[in-house]
Enzyme design. Sequence first.
Site, PDB file in Angstrom:
ATOM      1  N   GLY A  10       0.811  -1.222   0.000  1.00  0.00           N
ATOM      2  CA  GLY A  10       0.000   0.000   0.000  1.00  0.00           C
ATOM      3  C   GLY A  10       0.844   1.273   0.000  1.00  0.00           C
ATOM      4  N   PHE A  80       0.788  -2.373   8.799  1.00  0.00           N
ATOM      5  CA  PHE A  80       0.019  -1.379   8.046  1.00  0.00           C
ATOM      6  C   PHE A  80      -1.331  -1.937   7.576  1.00  0.00           C
ATOM      7  CE2 PHE A  80       4.445  -0.076   6.839  1.00  0.00           C
ATOM      8  CZ  PHE A  80       4.405   1.226   7.295  1.00  0.00           C
ATOM      9  N   SER A 124      -3.925   6.466  14.062  1.00  0.00           N
ATOM     10  CA  SER A 124      -4.326   7.650  13.306  1.00  0.00           C
ATOM     11  C   SER A 124      -4.714   8.773  14.258  1.00  0.00           C
ATOM     12  CB  SER A 124      -5.535   7.278  12.444  1.00  0.00           C
ATOM     13  OG  SER A 124      -6.173   8.424  11.946  1.00  0.00           O
ATOM     14  N   TYR A 148     -14.259   3.241  11.482  1.00  0.00           N
ATOM     15  CA  TYR A 148     -12.822   3.173  11.166  1.00  0.00           C
ATOM     16  C   TYR A 148     -11.992   3.651  12.360  1.00  0.00           C
ATOM     17  CZ  TYR A 148      -8.246   4.621   9.565  1.00  0.00           C
ATOM     18  OH  TYR A 148      -6.898   4.811   9.483  1.00  0.00           O
ATOM     19  N   LYS A 152      -9.342   1.637  15.109  1.00  0.00           N
ATOM     20  CA  LYS A 152      -7.970   2.015  15.492  1.00  0.00           C
ATOM     21  C   LYS A 152      -7.859   2.117  17.017  1.00  0.00           C
ATOM     22  CE  LYS A 152      -6.092   2.167  11.499  1.00  0.00           C
ATOM     23  NZ  LYS A 152      -5.053   1.215  11.123  1.00  0.00           N
ATOM     24  N   PHE A 177      -0.839  11.848  11.264  1.00  0.00           N
ATOM     25  CA  PHE A 177      -1.753  12.942  10.937  1.00  0.00           C
ATOM     26  C   PHE A 177      -2.177  12.764   9.469  1.00  0.00           C
ATOM     27  CE2 PHE A 177      -2.645  15.403  14.721  1.00  0.00           C
ATOM     28  CZ  PHE A 177      -2.024  14.562  15.616  1.00  0.00           C
ATOM     29  N   PRO A 292     -20.092  15.919   6.608  1.00  0.00           N
ATOM     30  CA  PRO A 292     -20.464  15.484   7.960  1.00  0.00           C
ATOM     31  C   PRO A 292     -19.298  14.765   8.641  1.00  0.00           C
ATOM     32  CG  PRO A 292     -22.148  14.836   6.376  1.00  0.00           C
ATOM     33  CD  PRO A 292     -20.996  15.374   5.581  1.00  0.00           C
TER      34      PRO A 292
HETATM   35  P1  NAD Z   1      -3.341   1.419   1.851  1.00  0.00           P
HETATM   36  O1  NAD Z   1      -4.733   0.975   1.639  1.00  0.00           O
HETATM   37  O2  NAD Z   1      -2.613   2.026   0.704  1.00  0.00           O
HETATM   38  O3  NAD Z   1      -2.456   0.223   2.426  1.00  0.00           O
HETATM   39  C1  NAD Z   1      -2.987  -0.781   3.247  1.00  0.00           C
HETATM   40  C2  NAD Z   1      -2.608  -2.111   2.632  1.00  0.00           C
HETATM   41  O4  NAD Z   1      -3.118  -3.173   3.451  1.00  0.00           O
HETATM   42  C3  NAD Z   1      -3.194  -2.319   1.234  1.00  0.00           C
HETATM   43  O5  NAD Z   1      -2.149  -2.685   0.368  1.00  0.00           O
HETATM   44  C4  NAD Z   1      -4.198  -3.459   1.404  1.00  0.00           C
HETATM   45  O6  NAD Z   1      -4.268  -4.265   0.247  1.00  0.00           O
HETATM   46  C5  NAD Z   1      -3.637  -4.192   2.613  1.00  0.00           C
HETATM   47  N1  NAD Z   1      -4.610  -4.934   3.409  1.00  0.00           N
HETATM   48  C6  NAD Z   1      -5.782  -4.486   3.903  1.00  0.00           C
HETATM   49  N2  NAD Z   1      -6.369  -5.456   4.629  1.00  0.00           N
HETATM   50  C7  NAD Z   1      -5.544  -6.531   4.609  1.00  0.00           C
HETATM   51  C8  NAD Z   1      -5.601  -7.829   5.169  1.00  0.00           C
HETATM   52  N3  NAD Z   1      -6.663  -8.229   5.876  1.00  0.00           N
HETATM   53  N4  NAD Z   1      -4.571  -8.665   4.952  1.00  0.00           N
HETATM   54  C9  NAD Z   1      -3.516  -8.286   4.210  1.00  0.00           C
HETATM   55  N5  NAD Z   1      -3.408  -7.072   3.642  1.00  0.00           N
HETATM   56  C10 NAD Z   1      -4.410  -6.199   3.839  1.00  0.00           C
HETATM   57  O7  NAD Z   1      -3.357   2.416   3.099  1.00  0.00           O
HETATM   58  P2  NAD Z   1      -2.208   3.334   3.679  1.00  0.00           P
HETATM   59  O8  NAD Z   1      -2.603   4.735   3.450  1.00  0.00           O
HETATM   60  O9  NAD Z   1      -0.880   2.861   3.223  1.00  0.00           O
HETATM   61  O10 NAD Z   1      -2.409   3.050   5.223  1.00  0.00           O
HETATM   62  C11 NAD Z   1      -1.633   2.120   5.934  1.00  0.00           C
HETATM   63  C12 NAD Z   1      -2.124   2.059   7.361  1.00  0.00           C
HETATM   64  O11 NAD Z   1      -2.036   3.348   7.937  1.00  0.00           O
HETATM   65  C13 NAD Z   1      -3.588   1.643   7.503  1.00  0.00           C
HETATM   66  O12 NAD Z   1      -3.710   0.807   8.639  1.00  0.00           O
HETATM   67  C14 NAD Z   1      -4.310   2.942   7.728  1.00  0.00           C
HETATM   68  O13 NAD Z   1      -5.500   2.780   8.475  1.00  0.00           O
HETATM   69  C15 NAD Z   1      -3.284   3.727   8.506  1.00  0.00           C
HETATM   70  N6  NAD Z   1      -3.443   5.176   8.381  1.00  0.00           N
HETATM   71  C16 NAD Z   1      -3.496   5.752   7.136  1.00  0.00           C
HETATM   72  C17 NAD Z   1      -3.666   7.129   7.008  1.00  0.00           C
HETATM   73  C18 NAD Z   1      -3.804   7.768   5.649  1.00  0.00           C
HETATM   74  O14 NAD Z   1      -4.385   8.849   5.564  1.00  0.00           O
HETATM   75  N7  NAD Z   1      -3.283   7.177   4.577  1.00  0.00           N
HETATM   76  C19 NAD Z   1      -3.743   7.921   8.150  1.00  0.00           C
HETATM   77  C20 NAD Z   1      -3.660   7.306   9.403  1.00  0.00           C
HETATM   78  C21 NAD Z   1      -3.501   5.936   9.493  1.00  0.00           C
HETATM   79  C1  WQD Z   2      -8.652  17.039   4.646  1.00  0.00           C
HETATM   80  C2  WQD Z   2      -9.374  18.367   4.518  1.00  0.00           C
HETATM   81  C3  WQD Z   2     -11.746  18.141   4.286  1.00  0.00           C
HETATM   82  C4  WQD Z   2     -11.608  16.177   0.377  1.00  0.00           C
HETATM   83  C5  WQD Z   2      -8.963  11.438   6.876  1.00  0.00           C
HETATM   84  C6  WQD Z   2      -9.442  10.432   7.870  1.00  0.00           C
HETATM   85  C7  WQD Z   2      -8.382  10.205   8.917  1.00  0.00           C
HETATM   86  C8  WQD Z   2      -7.038   9.866   8.286  1.00  0.00           C
HETATM   87  C9  WQD Z   2      -6.665  10.828   7.222  1.00  0.00           C
HETATM   88  C10 WQD Z   2      -6.767   7.501   8.193  1.00  0.00           C
HETATM   89  C11 WQD Z   2     -10.670  18.426   5.332  1.00  0.00           C
HETATM   90  C12 WQD Z   2     -11.151  18.745   3.044  1.00  0.00           C
HETATM   91  C13 WQD Z   2     -11.274  16.783   1.562  1.00  0.00           C
HETATM   92  C14 WQD Z   2     -12.285  16.924  -0.617  1.00  0.00           C
HETATM   93  C15 WQD Z   2     -12.202  18.853   0.826  1.00  0.00           C
HETATM   94  N1  WQD Z   2      -7.054   8.586   7.640  1.00  0.00           N
HETATM   95  N2  WQD Z   2     -11.565  18.103   1.779  1.00  0.00           N
HETATM   96  N3  WQD Z   2     -12.549  18.240  -0.352  1.00  0.00           N
HETATM   97  O1  WQD Z   2     -10.652  14.113   6.878  1.00  0.00           O
HETATM   98  O2  WQD Z   2      -8.509  15.105   7.813  1.00  0.00           O
HETATM   99  O3  WQD Z   2      -8.710  12.679   7.562  1.00  0.00           O
HETATM  100  O4  WQD Z   2      -7.744  10.983   6.303  1.00  0.00           O
HETATM  101  O5  WQD Z   2      -6.553   7.289   9.337  1.00  0.00           O
HETATM  102  O6  WQD Z   2      -8.846   9.177   9.717  1.00  0.00           O
HETATM  103  O7  WQD Z   2     -10.636  10.894   8.477  1.00  0.00           O
HETATM  104  O8  WQD Z   2      -8.476  14.061   5.537  1.00  0.00           O
HETATM  105  O9  WQD Z   2      -7.880  14.452   3.191  1.00  0.00           O
HETATM  106  O10 WQD Z   2     -10.215  13.663   3.743  1.00  0.00           O
HETATM  107  O11 WQD Z   2      -9.555  15.981   4.347  1.00  0.00           O
HETATM  108  O12 WQD Z   2     -12.487  20.053   1.012  1.00  0.00           O
HETATM  109  O13 WQD Z   2     -12.641  16.435  -1.681  1.00  0.00           O
HETATM  110  O14 WQD Z   2      -9.764  18.544   3.158  1.00  0.00           O
HETATM  111  O15 WQD Z   2     -12.986  18.718   4.584  1.00  0.00           O
HETATM  112  O16 WQD Z   2     -10.796  19.737   5.811  1.00  0.00           O
HETATM  113  P1  WQD Z   2      -9.184  14.067   6.986  1.00  0.00           P
HETATM  114  P2  WQD Z   2      -9.035  14.460   4.127  1.00  0.00           P
END
Ligand code: NAD
Ligand code: WQD
Length: 337
Positions: A10, A80, A124, A148, A152, A177, A292
């Site tokens: 990912g 991850f 997260s 979600y 976490k 973040f 929302p």
């Molecule tokens: P991503 O979807 O790109 O990567 C996650 C990977 O996990 C994917 O490749 C998916 O195929 C794999 N996967 C999901 N479920 C699985 C399972 N049951 N078994 C094996 N593989 C599985 O997401 P990312 O952005 O790289 O996020 C990685 C981690 O970080 C996630 O746990 C996500 O919740 C967390 N996170 C992401 C963000 C963000 O905004 N990207 C923010 C905070 C936390």
């Molecule tokens: C950022 C800002 C939106 C899209 C989410 C998850 C959080 C974490 C990160 C995994 C906000 C605005 C967004 C659009 C917009 N993921 N926006 N138009 O909501 O801070 O966090 O991703 O853990 O759990 O909730 O990130 O990138 O969606 O939004 O105006 O089409 O952009 O309102 O202010 P967010 P985001």
Amino acid sequence: MAVFVTGGAGYIGTHTIVELLENNEQVVVLDNLSNSSEESLKRVTMITGKTVDFYQGDILDSDLLDNIFTTHEISAVIHFAGLKAVGESVEQPLKYYKNNVAGTVILCQAMGKANIKNIVFSSSATVYGDPASLPIKEDFPTGATNPYGQSKLMVEHILTDLANSDPSWNIAVLRYFNPVGAHESGLIGEDPNDIPNNLMPFIAQVAVGKREQLSVFGNDYDTHDGTGVRDYIHVVDLAKGHLRALEKLNTAPGLVTYNLGTGQGYSVLDMIQAFEKASEQTIPYQIVARRPGDIAVCYAAPEKAKQELNWQATHSIDDMAQSSWKWQSSNPNGYES
Ligand code: NAD
Ligand code: WQD
């Protein structure tokens, strides 16, 4: 000894694997490719000249985990693997609890059985809900507002109980973040399956002509320009934070929790402007109603990670926009192109 990376195909996983390989670590990856493709790992090899041992499979498959843990000598796990779409989690909560919560329990059980007790977990900033004050510190109250986020938080509680039950576990909970940007090579980056939920991939797809315009969710927040403010962090900075967390685990700290953010908040309009500069394109947008569940402002107090991990983010908002544009413009259809 190898590092076992779940979800390694990912977005954040691939960037972290690049850093691990460049640090001469051996890497074993498990990913079910539910939100990624194996092409991403081929790109990792193009960048580093090194390969990983890849297993296509699921963290829910305990037999497969047992098999991997007996085949490879694993020193630590970076976990991850998880589903991350907030809206989908509201519609299909059980899918999220099974994958993210039950999946982590099964992973930890297999780790315990194999006597592998060092794990870095992807949490997260969403676990802070709507914070009472800013910047957000690690000891702030937690509370999630969607399945979600709950998943976490539940995993954080499970890992805390696990560490309390057996002090030989070392667990780093990393609260990310808003990860954005891409590797400087332009070979790996964020590749959303469908319509992007998050701001930066949406802007990038507008810039490359895949989407007509961006909807800005509200301009009546109490922020400098009325749009939502977030702590965007470059994915390469985030990836490096995982290597520091692994080093920390080697000092047997028990369970530790860190914010990974920059400490700096930018608005939606700030991000649009940075992307316009990087891409030399105009990003058409319209202001629409608030989304929302969104909060006005969210940014980290990053000092704890600086003091205890010797880690801090170094990439600027311009680096984030430029690298994101390089990835998107050279791969308009993501890994399919
Ligand atoms: P991503 O979807 O790109 O990567 C996650 C990977 O996990 C994917 O490749 C998916 O195929 C794999 N996967 C999901 N479920 C699985 C399972 N049951 N078994 C094996 N593989 C599985 O997401 P990312 O952005 O790289 O996020 C990685 C981690 O970080 C996630 O746990 C996500 O919740 C967390 N996170 C992401 C963000 C963000 O905004 N990207 C923010 C905070 C936390
Ligand atoms: C950022 C800002 C939106 C899209 C989410 C998850 C959080 C974490 C990160 C995994 C906000 C605005 C967004 C659009 C917009 N993921 N926006 N138009 O909501 O801070 O966090 O991703 O853990 O759990 O909730 O990130 O990138 O969606 O939004 O105006 O089409 O952009 O309102 O202010 P967010 P985001």
